[in-house]
Design an enzyme around this catalytic site. Structure first.
Site, short mmCIF file in Angstrom:
data_model
loop_
_atom_site.label_atom_id
_atom_site.label_comp_id
_atom_site.label_asym_id
_atom_site.label_seq_id
_atom_site.Cartn_x
_atom_site.Cartn_y
_atom_site.Cartn_z
N LYS A 228 0.22 73.83 -31.82
CA LYS A 228 -1.35 73.95 -31.54
C LYS A 228 -1.49 75.59 -31.76
O LYS A 228 -2.46 76.14 -32.48
CB LYS A 228 -1.93 73.60 -30.61
CG LYS A 228 -2.09 71.96 -30.42
CD LYS A 228 -3.01 71.44 -29.39
CE LYS A 228 -2.48 71.36 -28.08
NZ LYS A 228 -1.85 70.16 -27.84
N1 GLU Z 1 -0.71 68.09 -22.69
C1 GLU Z 1 0.49 67.90 -23.46
C2 GLU Z 1 0.23 68.23 -24.65
O1 GLU Z 1 -0.66 68.86 -25.08
C3 GLU Z 1 0.72 66.24 -23.41
C4 GLU Z 1 1.09 65.57 -22.19
C5 GLU Z 1 1.26 64.20 -22.15
O2 GLU Z 1 0.71 63.62 -22.88
O3 GLU Z 1 1.98 63.91 -21.08
O4 GLU Z 1 1.40 68.29 -25.63
#
Ligand code: GLU
Length: 289
Positions: A228
């Site tokens: 991202k």
């Molecule tokens: N916050 C994480 C990400 O954006 C995903 C974490 C999860 O789904 O456990 O990659």
């Protein structure tokens, strides 16, 4: 009976890219088949990596793609009290400890912590989980099948609260998935090897373990995972159907003809009826530039 509930939990580190869309779509399809709920969580626990405005941008993007969520949208930045309670419990039970080791010191042991290196005292110690010896955790992933990890040997005593005071993802995600009653966790395969750590924490905190499914990662022409923060491959929120269709194919699903006039919500409605989790590939998928 317990409500089937899944979630999509992006970190606000930049705009959603095709890999995030694949995770959003995959988690939505798993949850909605059979009528389960799909929740959203803003994983803004790491304030240093957060990009201002990214969380709102991601939520608007998901809405533009036709994803309708259940439940309240929670933000990890509002949940310090819950994480502190869990950490206290682990400390009181002797499962967690203050660690004064620095990263450079740990490099001498391959970055893996098993015992503190004596003599060092920092004003801002991290808190780590004391991983038991011979700690093997096994689970069945809905995409990758049987998984096994020796946490003490392969990961070591992992961080729960960092030296800079930030909660570690591993602790926050376990507390949130339990507090929000998640019955399934569907996310990118980059987190497959975090799952045993999360299951160990669930066990030590007396929480139930959800089902897990890890979706194929998207990689660029050089084989690098899309990120991202690089935003090299934005998705076009003004024209959602081609991107949804592409993500559907990357999930190994059979192409179907949707009316060009279909809204993204109509497309999602058609897709969920056709979704076959057994077709999801394990291998990373290369995106066409
Ligand atoms: N916050 C994480 C990400 O954006 C995903 C974490 C999860 O789904 O456990 O990659």
């Amino acid at each position: 009976m317990q409500t089937r509930r899944g979630r999509f939990a992006p970190s606000p580190t930049g705009p959603l890219h095709p890999g995030s869309l694949l995770a959003a779509l995959g988690s939505w399809l798993f949850a909605r088949r059979g009528g389960g709920e799909w929740w959203l969580r803003v994983e803004d626990v790491d304030r240093i990596r957060e990009v201002p405005g990214a969380a709102l941008d991601q939520l608007e993007m998901l809405a533009a793609f036709g994803f309708v969520h259940d439940g309240p949208i929670v933000r990890q930045s509002d949940r310090d009290v819950l994480y502190a309670e869990a950490l206290d419990r682990l400390l009181v039970d002797g499962h967690a400890f203050e660690c004064h080791c620095s990263r450079s010191v740990l490099e001498t042991q391959g970055g893996i912590h098993r015992a503190c290196i004596l003599g060092l005292q920092r004003p801002d110690p991290a808190i780590r989980l004391r991983v038991p010896d011979d700690c093997t955790v096994e689970f069945d992933d809905a995409v990758h099948g049987r998984q096994s990890q020796r946490i003490d040997r392969d990961v070591g005593d992992f961080v729960l609260r960092r030296a800079d005071g930030c909660w570690a993802y591993q602790l926050a995600v376990v507390v949130d998935d339990a507090a929000q009653g998640m019955t399934e966790v569907v996310r990118g395969a980059d987190l497959l090897d975090s799952t045993p750590r999360q299951m160990l924490l669930q066990r030590l905190l007396g929480m139930s373990t959800p089902g897990y499914a890890h979706l194929p990662l998207l990689v660029d022409a050089h084989g690098h995972k899309l990120s991202k923060s690089s935003s090299a491959h934005p998705v076009d929120r003004d024209d959602p159907l081609p991107a949804l269709h592409e993500a559907w194919l990357q999930l190994g699903q059979i192409a179907f003809a949707a009316s060009p006039q279909a809204t993204s919500q109509e497309w999602l409605h058609d897709a969920v009826a056709r979704f076959d989790p057994a077709r999801i590939p394990r291998e990373a998928q290369r995106i066409v530039p």
